[in-house]
Design a protein around this motif. Structure first.
Motif, PDB file in Angstrom:
ATOM      1  N   PHE A  37       0.876  -1.289   0.023  1.00 28.30           N
ATOM      2  CA  PHE A  37      -0.059   0.065   0.071  1.00 28.30           C
ATOM      3  C   PHE A  37       0.939   1.221  -0.004  1.00 28.30           C
ATOM      4  O   PHE A  37       0.751   2.268  -0.836  1.00 28.30           O
ATOM      5  N   ILE A  38       1.876   1.304   0.899  1.00 26.65           N
ATOM      6  CA  ILE A  38       2.682   2.550   1.137  1.00 26.65           C
ATOM      7  C   ILE A  38       3.363   2.683  -0.413  1.00 26.65           C
ATOM      8  O   ILE A  38       3.431   3.923  -0.831  1.00 26.65           O
ATOM      9  N   TYR A  39       4.174   1.625  -0.862  1.00 23.91           N
ATOM     10  CA  TYR A  39       4.799   1.789  -2.202  1.00 23.91           C
ATOM     11  C   TYR A  39       3.955   2.104  -3.332  1.00 23.91           C
ATOM     12  O   TYR A  39       4.292   3.046  -4.203  1.00 23.91           O
ATOM     13  N   ALA A  40       2.796   1.601  -3.489  1.00 23.99           N
ATOM     14  CA  ALA A  40       1.688   1.817  -4.411  1.00 23.99           C
ATOM     15  C   ALA A  40       1.382   3.476  -4.201  1.00 23.99           C
ATOM     16  O   ALA A  40       1.208   4.319  -5.180  1.00 23.99           O
ATOM     17  N   TYR A  42       2.940   6.025  -2.910  1.00 22.62           N
ATOM     18  CA  TYR A  42       4.269   6.769  -3.193  1.00 22.62           C
ATOM     19  C   TYR A  42       4.071   6.914  -4.968  1.00 22.62           C
ATOM     20  O   TYR A  42       4.333   8.192  -5.282  1.00 22.62           O
ATOM     21  N   HIS A  43       3.795   5.863  -5.348  1.00 18.73           N
ATOM     22  CA  HIS A  43       3.918   5.788  -6.926  1.00 18.73           C
ATOM     23  C   HIS A  43       2.623   6.639  -7.512  1.00 18.73           C
ATOM     24  O   HIS A  43       2.850   7.447  -8.460  1.00 18.73           O
ATOM     25  N   ILE A  47       3.128  10.288  -9.830  1.00 18.87           N
ATOM     26  CA  ILE A  47       2.363  10.450 -11.131  1.00 18.87           C
ATOM     27  C   ILE A  47       1.355  11.402 -10.854  1.00 18.87           C
ATOM     28  O   ILE A  47       1.300  12.546 -11.780  1.00 18.87           O
ATOM     29  N   TYR A  48       0.664  11.761  -9.872  1.00 19.35           N
ATOM     30  CA  TYR A  48      -0.163  12.860  -9.634  1.00 19.35           C
ATOM     31  C   TYR A  48       0.622  14.205  -9.433  1.00 19.35           C
ATOM     32  O   TYR A  48       0.461  15.306 -10.141  1.00 19.35           O
ATOM     33  N   GLY A  49       1.874  14.022  -8.798  1.00 16.59           N
ATOM     34  CA  GLY A  49       2.779  15.336  -8.776  1.00 16.59           C
ATOM     35  C   GLY A  49       3.371  15.813 -10.250  1.00 16.59           C
ATOM     36  O   GLY A  49       3.351  16.935 -10.558  1.00 16.59           O
TER      37      GLY A  49
END
Length: 177
Positions: A37-40, A42-43, A47-49
Motif C-alpha cells: 500500500f505504501i509503495y503504491a 508513493y508511486h 504520478i499525480y505530482g
C-alpha cells in the motif's frame, strides 16, 4: 569443486563458503500488504505530482522538488552507501548530520537498516540471505524484496554482519530511534 578458469581461487573460495553456510531451500512468500500500500501510494502520488507539475504547480515548487530529490539521492549514495556501508571515507559530525537528514528525505527507512541490508547483500550475494537476491528475478531484486517478509536465512544470518561501527555512531543511532 572443479576449478573455473574465469574465476580466481579466492572468488571460488567465497562462493563455496557462501553456499555452504546459506540454505537454498525456497520458502513460501508472505506479502506485507502495508508495504504494498505504501509503495503504491508513493508511486500514485508521484504520478499525480508529475501531472500537477504540467498543469498548476508554480515553478518554485518544481525547483524545490528537484532540490529535495537531489538531496535524497546524495543522502543515500554519499551517506548510507559510501560513508556508512562501505566506509569509503570519513566525515565530520556536521556532514554526517546533513547526510542523515538527506537520507531521511529519501524515505528508505533508516541508514541503520540500509547499511545492514547492503552489507548482507555483499556478504551473501545471490543467496537466500541476500535481501535482494537477483536469482529471484529482476522485479524482486529492485522492488519486490521490499514488499514481502524477509527470508528466514536473512534473519538467521543477520547477526553475522559487522555493525559495531554503526552502533557506535551517535548520528545513526539517533536516526534509528
Amino acid at each position: 569443486m572443479t576449478p573455473n578458469p574465469n574465476k580466481s581461487s579466492l572468488e571460488e573460495f567465497h562462493l563455496q563458503v557462501k553456499t555452504s553456510v546459506v540454505s537454498e531451500k525456497p520458502e513460501k512468500v508472505e506479502i506485507v500488504y502495508v508495504n504494498v500500500f505504501i509503495y503504491a501510494a508513493y508511486h500514485l502520488f508521484a504520478i499525480y505530482g508529475l501531472y500537477l507539475s504540467f498543469t498548476s504547480v508554480k515553478s518554485l515548487t518544481i525547483i524545490l522538488g528537484v532540490i529535495l530529490w537531489t538531496l535524497s539521492i546524495l543522502g543515500t549514495t554519499m551517506g548510507s552507501h559510501r560513508l556508512w556501508s562501505h566506509r569509503a571515507y570519513r566525515a565530520k559530525l556536521p556532514l554526517q548530520i546533513l547526510l542523515m537528514i538527506c537520507t531521511s528525505i529519501a524515505c528508505q527507512l533508516t541508514s541503520y537498516n540500509w547499511v545492514r541490508d547492503h552489507r548482507m547483500h555483499h556478504k551473501y550475494s545471490d543467496t537466500n540471505a541476500d535481501p535482494h537476491n537477483a536469482k529471484r528475478g529482476f522485479f524482486f531484486s529492485h522492488m519486490g524484496w521490499l514488499l514481502i517478509k524477509k527470508h528466514s536465512e536473512m534473519k538467521r544470518l543477520g547477526n553475522t554482519i559487522y555493525m559495531d561501527d554503526v552502533h557506535s555512531n551517535p548520528v545513526l543511532m539517533f536516526q534509528k530511534k
